[in-house]
Design an enzyme around this catalytic site. Structure first.
Site, PDB file in Angstrom:
ATOM      1  N   ASN A   1       0.834  -1.205   0.000  1.00  0.00           N
ATOM      2  CA  ASN A   1       0.000   0.000   0.000  1.00  0.00           C
ATOM      3  C   ASN A   1       0.866   1.251   0.000  1.00  0.00           C
ATOM      4  O   ASN A   1       0.372   2.339  -0.234  1.00  0.00           O
ATOM      5  CB  ASN A   1      -0.932   0.007   1.221  1.00  0.00           C
ATOM      6  CG  ASN A   1      -0.170   0.002   2.523  1.00  0.00           C
ATOM      7  OD1 ASN A   1       0.679  -0.855   2.742  1.00  0.00           O
ATOM      8  ND2 ASN A   1      -0.442   0.954   3.383  1.00  0.00           N
TER       9      ASN A   1
ATOM     10  N   CYS B   1      -1.875   4.787   7.881  1.00  0.00           N
ATOM     11  CA  CYS B   1      -2.132   4.056   9.114  1.00  0.00           C
ATOM     12  C   CYS B   1      -1.068   4.317  10.161  1.00  0.00           C
ATOM     13  O   CYS B   1      -1.265   4.091  11.339  1.00  0.00           O
ATOM     14  CB  CYS B   1      -2.190   2.555   8.832  1.00  0.00           C
ATOM     15  SG  CYS B   1      -3.313   2.193   7.506  1.00  0.00           S
TER      16      CYS B   1
END
Ligand code: PMP
Length: 387
Positions: A152, A326
């Site tokens: 990601n 995140c």
């Protein structure tokens, strides 16, 4: 104020308006509980069954193989924790890569605290993990290998077919976190036989707060959410039918539009990479030059901090990222970039641009025009940069 430009599709995607449209009746008229036995409940049950089939269809999976969860973090927890707890009589050893998402890395640490052993396989300078290196870490006690389909952060796509083939017949289960790859690369369970796969709804332009875990027929996990036994007993709690319908509608759109969409995104990506490397001296591409997600362009620029770059672009009304959202609130450099062999200052000088369904050519024009100017200005101020 100039038009906003959003180039952070990896951290969050808008829900497709067609998905919102499909969801709306399920908040008001069709509000049933799938566990109820009356007609309103029956409507929810048949909608749930139908949605499961539609989500499965995007990945060549049968409806019974899809378990809905609250998102990818929960799916990763259920996959790793659930598989290991259920299968601990077969062994206590797990293999992951160093480039996994934080929800895998931290779950693997939790497994260690329960007495499991975890091997973390290094990646190469492009972020790829080699099937041979995975094989070298497998022992008689290994029960599970977990490798993300793609990063990601840097967009590198892993050799999943080779990894799956290498594990076929060994009795070691293969889990993949496919969140970064879903909707961007073809994923077909008949083609690449993984045993467990983590999916997220928002990553295919569905609503947030919903994910799924693909569990190949016959694969068993111990549930961590205990209650009324919904989702084949593996994930209790009343199903969020509106969101589930949203994920199904998002999957339908992907089935029909993914090929066209990914070639459009790849053209944007290629233009970004070509122009930015050409216009900015001492700039480098992170991640793999070929095995790369069609939406991802990830750079590093000598002598500047990614954070200052991000904030300067914010002043220009352009939204970008320095890496995984995140873990963006920590001061640590990206573990993926460090595992690729970058120095701390190189990792800190990185910028991630991700395009998506609603990106326009004019957004690409704008970043190509603004970024060289901003990098130049920051370098003049930087004690780290000497031309
Ligand atoms: N895996 C990957 C690869 C991710 O990028 C993310 C975050 N988008 C997650 C797992 C966790 O997703 P969520 O925060 O929606 O649970």
């Amino acid at each position: 104020m100039t038009e906003p430009v959003y180039l952070d599709y990896q951290s969050s995607k808008p829900v497709d308006p067609r998905v919102v449209e499909a969801m709306l009746p399920f908040f008001t008229e069709r509000f049933g509980n799938a566990s109820a036995l009356h007609a309103v409940g029956d409507d929810a049950t048949s909608t749930l069954d139908d949605s499961r089939a539609r989500v499965g269809r995007l990945f060549g999976a049968s409806p019974e193989e899809i378990i809905f969860t609250s998102g990818a973090t929960e799916s990763n927890n259920l996959a790793l924790m659930g598989y290991c707890l259920r299968n601990k009589r077969k062994g206590d050893h797990v293999v992951i890569s160093e480039a996994e998402h934080i929800s895998i890395l931290n779950t693997s640490k939790a497994l260690e605290s329960l007495g499991f052993r975890v091997a973390r396989v290094p990646i190469d300078q492009f972020g790829r993990v080699s099937p041979e290196k995975i094989r070298a870490r497998i022992t008689d006690d290994t029960i599970l290998v977990s490798i993300g389909w793609a990063s990601n952060e840097i967009g590198t796509i892993q050799p999943m077919r080779k990894i799956a083939e290498m594990l076929t017949g060994t009795g070691v289960a293969l889990h993949t976190d496919a969140v970064a790859a879903e909707g961007l690369v073809p994923i077909d369970m008949a083609d690449v036989p993984v045993d467990l796969m983590t999916l997220s709804s928002n990553d295919i332009y569905g609503p947030r707060g919903l994910g799924a875990l693909y569990l190949r027929k016959g694969v068993r996990v111990t549930p961590s959410i205990i209650g009324g036994g919904q989702e084949m007993g593996l994930r209790s709690g009343t199903e969020d039918i509106a969101s589930i319908v949203g994920m199904a509608a998002a999957a339908d759109i992907m089935v029909s539009e993914m090929a066209e969409e990914t070639s459009r995104l790849a053209a944007y990506r290629d233009r970004l990479i070509k122009e930015i490397l050409a216009r900015i001296p001492h700039s480098h591409l992170n991640g793999h030059p070929e095995h790369r997600l069609p939406n991802n362009a990830h750079f590093r620029f000598a002598g500047i901090e990614g954070e200052s770059l991000l904030l300067s672009l914010k002043d220009e009304n352009i939204s970008v990222s320095t890496g995984s959202a995140c873990s963006s609130k920590t001061l640590e450099p990206s573990h993926t970039l460090i595992s690729c062999g970058l120095l701390h200052e190189e990792a800190h000088g990185s910028l991630e641009l991700t395009v998506g369904r609603f990106t326009k050519e004019s957004d690409i024009d704008r970043i190509i025009e603004v970024l060289p100017r901003v990098v130049k200005r920051l370098r003049v101020l930087s004690p780290l940069y000497t031309d």
